[in-house]
Design an enzyme around this catalytic site. Structure first.
Site, mmCIF file in Angstrom:
data_model
loop_
_atom_site.group_PDB
_atom_site.id
_atom_site.type_symbol
_atom_site.label_atom_id
_atom_site.label_comp_id
_atom_site.label_asym_id
_atom_site.label_seq_id
_atom_site.Cartn_x
_atom_site.Cartn_y
_atom_site.Cartn_z
ATOM 1 N N VAL A 1 -10.365 -7.120 1.549
ATOM 2 C CA VAL A 1 -10.196 -7.964 2.737
ATOM 3 C C VAL A 1 -11.320 -7.808 3.748
ATOM 4 O O VAL A 1 -11.429 -8.612 4.683
ATOM 5 C CB VAL A 1 -8.843 -7.690 3.421
ATOM 6 C CG1 VAL A 1 -7.695 -8.132 2.527
ATOM 7 C CG2 VAL A 1 -8.701 -6.216 3.803
ATOM 8 N N ASP B 1 -4.581 -7.358 -3.159
ATOM 9 C CA ASP B 1 -4.665 -5.928 -2.866
ATOM 10 C C ASP B 1 -5.884 -5.382 -3.601
ATOM 11 O O ASP B 1 -6.367 -5.983 -4.553
ATOM 12 C CB ASP B 1 -3.399 -5.215 -3.349
ATOM 13 C CG ASP B 1 -3.136 -3.901 -2.610
ATOM 14 O OD1 ASP B 1 -2.143 -3.845 -1.863
ATOM 15 O OD2 ASP B 1 -3.919 -2.948 -2.777
ATOM 16 N N TYR C 1 -7.839 4.484 13.877
ATOM 17 C CA TYR C 1 -6.709 3.646 13.468
ATOM 18 C C TYR C 1 -6.106 2.949 14.683
ATOM 19 O O TYR C 1 -5.837 1.740 14.650
ATOM 20 C CB TYR C 1 -5.663 4.519 12.783
ATOM 21 C CG TYR C 1 -4.439 3.784 12.295
ATOM 22 C CD1 TYR C 1 -4.491 2.987 11.157
ATOM 23 C CD2 TYR C 1 -3.227 3.894 12.964
ATOM 24 C CE1 TYR C 1 -3.370 2.315 10.704
ATOM 25 C CE2 TYR C 1 -2.100 3.228 12.518
ATOM 26 C CZ TYR C 1 -2.174 2.444 11.391
ATOM 27 O OH TYR C 1 -1.061 1.776 10.950
ATOM 28 N N ASN D 1 -1.571 -8.222 6.174
ATOM 29 C CA ASN D 1 -0.798 -6.992 6.041
ATOM 30 C C ASN D 1 -1.637 -5.788 5.607
ATOM 31 O O ASN D 1 -1.277 -4.647 5.887
ATOM 32 C CB ASN D 1 0.329 -7.220 5.029
ATOM 33 C CG ASN D 1 1.151 -5.983 4.768
ATOM 34 O OD1 ASN D 1 2.020 -5.620 5.539
ATOM 35 N ND2 ASN D 1 0.878 -5.322 3.642
ATOM 36 N N ARG E 1 2.350 -2.840 -2.946
ATOM 37 C CA ARG E 1 3.471 -1.927 -2.785
ATOM 38 C C ARG E 1 3.893 -1.913 -1.324
ATOM 39 O O ARG E 1 3.315 -2.614 -0.494
ATOM 40 C CB ARG E 1 3.079 -0.519 -3.243
ATOM 41 C CG ARG E 1 1.862 0.051 -2.524
ATOM 42 C CD ARG E 1 1.396 1.355 -3.157
ATOM 43 N NE ARG E 1 0.282 1.943 -2.407
ATOM 44 C CZ ARG E 1 -0.318 3.081 -2.733
ATOM 45 N NH1 ARG E 1 0.073 3.749 -3.817
ATOM 46 N NH2 ARG E 1 -1.312 3.567 -2.006
ATOM 47 N N THR F 1 6.733 4.117 3.583
ATOM 48 C CA THR F 1 5.878 3.466 2.596
ATOM 49 C C THR F 1 4.920 4.499 2.015
ATOM 50 O O THR F 1 4.748 5.589 2.576
ATOM 51 C CB THR F 1 5.057 2.328 3.234
ATOM 52 O OG1 THR F 1 4.092 2.909 4.134
ATOM 53 C CG2 THR F 1 5.939 1.343 3.992
ATOM 54 N N LYS G 1 -5.904 -1.153 15.373
ATOM 55 C CA LYS G 1 -4.632 -1.847 15.559
ATOM 56 C C LYS G 1 -4.528 -2.457 16.950
ATOM 57 O O LYS G 1 -3.904 -3.503 17.136
ATOM 58 C CB LYS G 1 -3.467 -0.885 15.292
ATOM 59 C CG LYS G 1 -3.375 -0.442 13.831
ATOM 60 C CD LYS G 1 -3.223 -1.627 12.883
ATOM 61 C CE LYS G 1 -2.980 -1.212 11.454
ATOM 62 N NZ LYS G 1 -2.785 -2.369 10.549
#
Length: 254
Positions: free
Chosen positions: A65, A37, A158, A91, A16, A193, A162
């Site tokens: 992943v 996913d 987070y 992603n 998604r 999203t 990143k």
């Protein structure tokens, strides 16, 4: 012919949001895609929809992943289905926990975010590179975040993950340049999203966020997908080790 005609891409986190949008646009531009996913039913549905519209262009299945063996399986399935890998889009990602200060993090929470958001990118690169070397090159696109450029209060884990993705990208770009494998990172700001639905579903919070964005609105998944298509294409043949910020100038609004 499309901008990605003849290319085969792996896109993680594609059930998604951004990943699904990237998969759709890749196929429209001529690529074949392997999409993965943790949401198995949803990612298979995305693949089924693409195949119904465009022919035998997509393969979708479940992948964690953060697990090394599952990356090996993903590469093997891609080669078995489509014969090669030209593009990898790392992603998949999670925000992790509700906002809290660094001292309130449990180590297990921090490690999970790092595993999904950063270690997974390393694993993807590790196992896709031999296949890209075999065909003479490729493009790897790591989806980082604006939080990998500037701090994000309440989400230090987070931000750390990143930021790690950002510098992994640069180191890999230098290491793999001689093999004609380009590695770039994309840094979205607030994109509408499911990952940030807690913000976008609240009108007052959304309005407050948009007030900090000079363009005055949040981005859409396709705003990121178009940039990823460019980086995957031969149009970006001299773009390597770059970081592309897609945030409506939010990061410049001091």
């Amino acid at each position: 012919m499309g901008r990605l005609a003849g290319k085969v891409a792996i896109i993680t986190g594609a059930a998604r949001g951004q990943g699904a949008s990237e998969a759709e646009l890749f196929v429209k531009e001529g690529a074949k895609v392997v999409i993965t996913d943790m949401l198995e039913d949803e990612v298979k549905q995305v693949a089924d929809t693409l195949n119904a519209q465009f022919g035998d262009v997509a393969l979708g299945f479940k992948q964690n992943v953060a697990e090394e063996t599952e990356w090996q399986e993903t590469i093997s399935k891609t080669i078995a289905k489509f014969g090669k890998v030209d593009v990898l889009v790392n992603n998949a990602g999670i925000t992790g926990i509700t906002p809290k200060k660094p001292e309130d993090y449990a180590l297990s929470e921090y490690e999970k975010v790092m595993a999904v958001n950063a270690t997974s990118n390393f694993l993807g690169i590790k196992y896709v590179v031999p296949e890209m070397k075999r065909i003479g090159g490729g493009s790897i696109i790591n989806i980082s975040s604006l939080a990998g450029i500037v701090g994000m209060g309440g989400f230090s884990g987070y931000s750390a993950s990143k930021g790690a993705t950002r510098l992994l990208t640069k180191g890999a770009a230098v290491s793999l340049g001689a093999d004609h494998i380009r590695v770039n990172s994309v840094h979205p700001g607030f994109i509408e999203t499911p990952m940030i639905s807690d913000y976008t579903d609240n009108a007052d919070i959304k309005k407050g966020i948009e007030a900090k964005i000079p363009l005055g609105y949040m981005g859409k998944p396709e705003d990121v997908a178009y940039a990823v298509v460019f980086l995957a294409s031969d149009e970006a043949r001299f773009v390597d080790g770059a970081e592309l910020i897609i945030d409506g100038a939010q990061s410049q609004n001091v």
